[in-house]
Each structure stands twice: as C-alpha cells, then as structure tokens.
Design an enzyme around this catalytic site. Structure first.
Site, short mmCIF file in Angstrom:
data_model
loop_
_atom_site.label_atom_id
_atom_site.label_comp_id
_atom_site.label_asym_id
_atom_site.label_seq_id
_atom_site.Cartn_x
_atom_site.Cartn_y
_atom_site.Cartn_z
N ALA A 110 26.90 7.16 31.71
CA ALA A 110 26.11 5.95 31.48
C ALA A 110 26.32 4.95 32.61
CB ALA A 110 26.51 5.31 30.15
N LYS A 111 25.23 4.26 32.97
CA LYS A 111 25.35 3.15 33.91
C LYS A 111 25.54 1.89 33.05
CE LYS A 111 23.38 1.27 38.16
NZ LYS A 111 24.53 1.61 39.03
N ALA A 112 26.77 1.72 32.60
CA ALA A 112 27.10 0.67 31.64
C ALA A 112 27.99 -0.38 32.29
CB ALA A 112 27.80 1.26 30.43
#
Length: 288
Positions: free
Chosen positions: A156-158
C-alpha cells in the site's frame, strides 16, 4: 514560494473545487492522529498525466489494503484530476491525490463509522533532487529498515509507512546528502526514502526484489524500457557489501523520475552511458 497552505488556485475536495486556502480539515480528523490515509503522487507532462489510470487504481487498492474503502471509482478519480489541472490551467504539474478517514463518531484507533474523504491538488514541482539529475545524488545509508510485510501492508502507498522515511531523509540532509538508502528487515538493500533503486554491473542491471516495499509504477516502467533494449534485468536480493562491485546507480519514482546516484555512503558510482540513456529515454516516453 509561499507555503503549501497559502497559495492561489483550486483544490478538489469531496466532489467539488474549493479555493486553495479553504481546503481544510478538522483537528480531530482520524488520519491526523492515526495515519489512516493513502495517497498517490503523479506527474502531468504537456497536459497528460503519465500512467494516471494506474495511479488511480493503485489508490483504490491501497485503501483496500488498510481497510479504507475509497468512495470514488477510478473513472471519478481520473475526472477529479483532470478538473484540478483545468481549473489551475496547468500543463506540467505534480498531482497529489489523497484519501483519508475524516472526523466522525470515532476518535479511538477504530474508525469504521467515520467518513472517507478525498482531495486532489496540483502544483509546479521541478527536479525532486535538484541538480543531482545531472551530477548524481549523494545518499546516506539509513539506520531505519523497511519492516517485514507481516507487520505492515507493504504493497500500500499509505501515509503511515513513510514515517521512518521522513526520519531517514532528515538525517541524510543533516549529513549533506540528498536522500538515504534503506535496507529491509533482513539486511538486504531495499530502496531510497521515496524512490526505488537500480544498479549496473558489466552492462546488466540489478534491482532489489520488491517483496517488502512498494513496487513503484516508475520502477515497472523502467524495467520495461530495459527489457525493450535487451538489457538483462535481475530482480533479486542485494546485500549492501555488493555495492562495491556496481559501476552505476539510479533512482526511480514519479517525483524522482530517473535520477543518477553518484555516491551511497562510502560507495561511489559513475553517471554512465546506460544511466543517461534510461534517464533521457524516460523523459522522452513521458512526453510522447
């Protein structure tokens, strides 16, 4: 330039364009306290966002990975980005899309009853590493490591996954470096704080296997470029002591684009022909 909170222009928020200075959230927004947000960074060249649809779809996947259901489809996200670029009369820009858990009934760790919100902003942003695009960036080696995928959703690009990246980049800048190279939890070379990394040895390319960090869209693009040129690409685990045997190095990312690296710690690299070819080829591709 003025601070990012004090500019002219329009930002898309929750389905409508609002004046830049009015794009605000409440202090009890869940994302501010618990990092419950996902985002995308994209570049627009000559009026077109490079691989914009891939970014929109990844935003939705990132949200799913951290239990956030982004309330917009990929088509709607694409339309919001187009609206921002048109409203701000931009042809070349950096575009930031973010989705987050807002303020609502929950203010503990759990936030299922809070609304998920989304915003899109765009601004002019030159070379991420400044003149390193020509002479090669200087990197520190971070003390913080990318964690095991058993502890975080590494695909995830969190926002929360970038905390140690910020700390590592601050430490690098304090030492006169542009960025830091991070190892993973096993001690293998992983990535820079916001970019993937590639090495060249005897005409072949080696890049870390993305099994505990983000497999960047630019990374995937560059691998395809190399394969089209019949240049062998080895995606594998790389030990830090191997850096002594590599001749060239570069970083890839939407913000970084393709940036040569001249030094990592005590290891030095030439800004060689293949690095320049890929950097120039990428520049041509994104503007084609």
């Amino acid at each position: 330039m003025a601070g990012y909170d004090d500019r002219d222009g329009q930002i898309w928020m929750d389905g409508e364009l609002v004046p830049w200075r009015d794009a605000k959230v409440h202090i009890l927004t869940h994302a501010m306290h618990y990092a419950s947000s996902v985002f995308e960074g994209e570049r627009c060249y000559n009026g077109m966002i490079f691989k914009g649809r891939d970014h929109s779809e990844r935003l939705i996947r990132s949200g799913q990975l951290i239990d956030i259901e982004v309330p917009y489809s990929a088509d709607e996200i694409d339309a919001a980005k187009a609206a921002v670029l048109k409203a701000n009369d931009m042809q070349d820009a950096y575009v930031r899309v973010i989705a987050w858990r807002g303020a609502g009934e929950d203010m503990g760790v759990a936030s299922a009853r809070n609304p998920v919100r989304m915003a899109v902003a765009a601004w002019e942003w030159g070379a991420y590493y400044g003149d390193a695009k020509m002479k090669g960036a200087k990197l520190d080696i971070a003390k913080w490591k990318r964690p095991s995928p058993e502890t975080i959703p590494s695909e995830a690009k969190a926002a929360g996954l970038y905390m140690i990246c910020t700390m590592s980049k601050h430490a690098a800048e304090a030492r006169g470096c542009s960025d830091a190279m991070m190892l993973d939890y096993r001690g293998y070379v992983a990535e820079a704080t916001g970019a993937n990394i590639f090495f060249v040895k005897d005409g072949e390319v080696h890049t870390p296997l993305p099994d505990c960090f983000l497999n960047g869209i630019t990374r995937q693009t560059v691998i395809s470029m190399l394969e089209e040129r019949d240049i062998p690409v080895h995606e594998r685990h790389i030990m830090p002591e191997e850096l002594d045997g590599f001749q060239q190095c570069w970083l890839t990312g939407t913000a970084a684009e393709v940036t040569p690296v001249g030094q990592i710690g005590d290891f030095r690299f030439e800004v060689g022909a293949l690095t320049r070819e890929i950097a120039e080829g990428y520049e041509t591709l994104v503007r084609s």
